[in-house]
Design a protein around this motif. Structure first.
Motif, PDB file in Angstrom:
ATOM      1  N   GLU A   1      -1.602  41.940  72.607  1.00 46.39           N
ATOM      2  CA  GLU A   1      -1.377  42.664  71.353  1.00 46.39           C
ATOM      3  C   GLU A   1      -2.218  42.132  70.198  1.00 46.39           C
ATOM      4  OE1 GLU A   1       0.496  45.341  71.244  1.00 46.39           O
ATOM      5  OE2 GLU A   1       0.958  45.104  73.375  1.00 46.39           O
ATOM      6  N   ALA A   2      -2.974  41.079  70.438  1.00 47.38           N
ATOM      7  CA  ALA A   2      -3.670  40.387  69.354  1.00 47.38           C
ATOM      8  C   ALA A   2      -4.898  41.157  68.876  1.00 47.38           C
ATOM      9  CB  ALA A   2      -4.078  38.988  69.799  1.00 47.38           C
ATOM     10  N   ASP A   3      -5.184  41.001  67.585  1.00 43.79           N
ATOM     11  CA  ASP A   3      -6.426  41.496  66.997  1.00 43.79           C
ATOM     12  C   ASP A   3      -7.469  40.395  66.874  1.00 43.79           C
ATOM     13  OD1 ASP A   3      -5.467  44.230  66.267  1.00 43.79           O
ATOM     14  OD2 ASP A   3      -4.083  43.088  65.019  1.00 43.79           O
ATOM     15  N   ALA A   4      -7.024  39.154  66.806  1.00 47.05           N
ATOM     16  CA  ALA A   4      -7.939  38.027  66.670  1.00 47.05           C
ATOM     17  C   ALA A   4      -7.370  36.818  67.394  1.00 47.05           C
ATOM     18  CB  ALA A   4      -8.164  37.686  65.197  1.00 47.05           C
ATOM     19  N   VAL A   5      -8.271  35.986  67.928  1.00 45.96           N
ATOM     20  CA  VAL A   5      -7.911  34.735  68.589  1.00 45.96           C
ATOM     21  C   VAL A   5      -8.794  33.646  67.997  1.00 45.96           C
ATOM     22  CG1 VAL A   5      -7.793  33.462  70.776  1.00 45.96           C
ATOM     23  CG2 VAL A   5      -7.297  35.929  70.727  1.00 45.96           C
ATOM     24  N   THR A   6      -8.188  32.535  67.580  1.00 38.09           N
ATOM     25  CA  THR A   6      -8.942  31.412  67.034  1.00 38.09           C
ATOM     26  C   THR A   6      -8.696  30.174  67.882  1.00 38.09           C
ATOM     27  OG1 THR A   6      -7.117  30.862  65.529  1.00 38.09           O
ATOM     28  CG2 THR A   6      -8.832  32.304  64.682  1.00 38.09           C
ATOM     29  N   LEU A   7      -9.716  29.331  68.016  1.00 38.99           N
ATOM     30  CA  LEU A   7      -9.538  28.108  68.793  1.00 38.99           C
ATOM     31  C   LEU A   7     -10.704  27.143  68.612  1.00 38.99           C
ATOM     32  CD1 LEU A   7     -10.273  28.801  72.583  1.00 38.99           C
ATOM     33  CD2 LEU A   7     -10.828  30.412  70.806  1.00 38.99           C
ATOM     34  N   THR A   8     -10.435  25.866  68.879  1.00 33.01           N
ATOM     35  CA  THR A   8     -11.454  24.852  69.093  1.00 33.01           C
ATOM     36  C   THR A   8     -11.304  24.364  70.524  1.00 33.01           C
ATOM     37  OG1 THR A   8      -9.949  23.145  68.247  1.00 33.01           O
ATOM     38  CG2 THR A   8     -11.554  24.065  66.698  1.00 33.01           C
ATOM     39  N   MET A   9     -12.409  24.027  71.160  1.00 32.14           N
ATOM     40  CA  MET A   9     -12.340  23.514  72.526  1.00 32.14           C
ATOM     41  C   MET A   9     -13.678  22.892  72.906  1.00 32.14           C
ATOM     42  SD  MET A   9     -12.439  27.063  74.758  1.00 32.14           S
ATOM     43  CE  MET A   9     -13.572  28.402  74.331  1.00 32.14           C
ATOM     44  N   GLY A  10     -13.627  21.959  73.843  1.00 33.50           N
ATOM     45  CA  GLY A  10     -14.828  21.323  74.357  1.00 33.50           C
ATOM     46  C   GLY A  10     -14.864  19.821  74.148  1.00 33.50           C
ATOM     47  N   GLY A  11     -14.271  19.336  73.053  1.00 29.13           N
ATOM     48  CA  GLY A  11     -14.320  17.915  72.773  1.00 29.13           C
ATOM     49  C   GLY A  11     -13.617  17.060  73.806  1.00 29.13           C
ATOM     50  N   ASN A  12     -12.508  17.548  74.334  1.00 26.20           N
ATOM     51  CA  ASN A  12     -11.782  16.783  75.349  1.00 26.20           C
ATOM     52  C   ASN A  12     -12.472  16.824  76.704  1.00 26.20           C
ATOM     53  OD1 ASN A  12      -9.586  15.864  73.732  1.00 26.20           O
ATOM     54  ND2 ASN A  12      -8.719  17.909  73.802  1.00 26.20           N
ATOM     55  N   ASP A  13     -13.265  17.849  76.941  1.00 27.91           N
ATOM     56  CA  ASP A  13     -14.012  17.916  78.198  1.00 27.91           C
ATOM     57  C   ASP A  13     -14.999  16.756  78.311  1.00 27.91           C
ATOM     58  OD1 ASP A  13     -13.054  20.644  77.506  1.00 27.91           O
ATOM     59  OD2 ASP A  13     -13.973  21.177  79.418  1.00 27.91           O
ATOM     60  N   ILE A  14     -15.619  16.409  77.198  1.00 28.67           N
ATOM     61  CA  ILE A  14     -16.594  15.320  77.243  1.00 28.67           C
ATOM     62  C   ILE A  14     -15.956  13.964  76.926  1.00 28.67           C
ATOM     63  CG2 ILE A  14     -18.442  16.904  76.609  1.00 28.67           C
ATOM     64  CD1 ILE A  14     -18.479  15.602  73.852  1.00 28.67           C
ATOM     65  N   GLN A  15     -14.640  13.969  76.643  1.00 24.29           N
ATOM     66  CA  GLN A  15     -13.907  12.736  76.332  1.00 24.29           C
ATOM     67  C   GLN A  15     -14.604  11.985  75.203  1.00 24.29           C
ATOM     68  OE1 GLN A  15     -13.374  10.634  80.069  1.00 24.29           O
ATOM     69  NE2 GLN A  15     -11.821  12.069  80.748  1.00 24.29           N
TER      70      GLN A  15
END
Length: 280
Positions: free
Chosen positions: A111-125
């Protein structure tokens, strides 16, 4: 994969987030509320703003208790944050698992019109880089461990960016929402040596933050997402600066190396709101 951004998301966000503030014409329809879902890691989960709380999802998911960019966005009269499922410590794979396997998240995304997020920093530890390259560690073990970690950075960054792109694609399979991925700030003031890290190492770590942001932007934009770079807004506010927006010290505990409330509200929020408005 859905074609993104779709017209309905663009129209809704343009109505709700336009910065001009002009009154609508009498003939214009009243703008409807934008439904927004927040996902991602600790930089989307208000870490650094206060205590800890469990997110409103049936999985272990820690969030900060203070105000951040998502909380401020929720106070906008035309925005409703229908689900905040950002979780400290989550990798791109774990965010993707939420999207693919958690019914509460999938229902909200549908039902969302927008999705916000940060990601990637934990992948590289990223914390391991900071630990190995810190001034105390180098005083004890020499430059070898830091140099070894930095040599691994290109491969780790490429893998993180590829996985981030797959996570955006997974959101696309569930939702017609516009996806906005926010990048990471420089953690350090590279102007002078500090008790945590030397100026030389700070500059190297900041350079690798830029590399991570560049790779993430290329990966998620390939999948139709918008990438928001926040490094300019945080410039001059890293650890060691006169006015740091990044926490560091014994009192910060596990919130170390996360934005302060001011960092979220003055660094992340303007970038997020401005990019959504311009994109629409």
């Amino acid at each position: 994969m859905h074609s993104v951004p779709l017209r309905r998301a663009v129209t809704a966000l343009a109505s709700a987030l336009a910065l001009a503030g002009a009154a609508a014409s009498p003939a214009a329809a009243a703008p409807r509320t934008v439904e927004l879902v927040n996902l991602g890691d600790s930089y989307s989960a208000a870490y650094g703003t206060g205590g800890l709380q469990q997110a409103d999802i049936p999985r272990e998911c820690a969030q900060g208790t203070g105000r951040d960019h998502v909380d401020k966005l929720a106070s906008h009269p035309r925005v409703e944050v229908t689900l905040d499922a950002a979780c400290a410590g989550y990798t791109t794979h774990e965010v993707r698992a939420l999207v693919e396997d958690e019914p509460l998240v999938r229902d909200a995304l549908a039902e969302a019109d927008a999705v916000t997020l940060t990601m990637g920093g934990n992948d590289i530890q990223w914390g391991r880089f900071v630990q190995a390259c810190s001034a105390p560690a180098e005083a004890q073990y020499g430059p070898g461990p830091c140099d070894t970690m930095l040599a691994q950075a290109p491969g780790l960054i490429a893998s993180a960016a590829g996985s981030a792109a797959e996570t955006v694609a997974a959101v696309d399979e569930t939702s017609d929402a516009r996806v906005v991925v926010l990048g990471y700030p420089h953690l350090f003031d590279a102007g002078q040596d500090g008790p945590l890290v030397s100026a030389e190492r700070a500059a190297q770590l900041n350079d690798w933050t830029d590399e991570l942001n560049t790779a993430l932007a290329a990966g998620v934009e390939e999948e139709g997402a918008v990438f928001v770079d926040v490094t300019d807004r945080f410039r001059g506010h890293g650890v060691g600066s006169a006015d740091p927006w990044i926490l560091f010290g014994p009192e910060a505990g596990e919130h170390n190396l996360h934005p302060t409330e001011r960092g979220y509200l003055s660094g992340y929020f303007p970038g997020l709101l401005g990019q959504l408005a311009r994109a629409c």
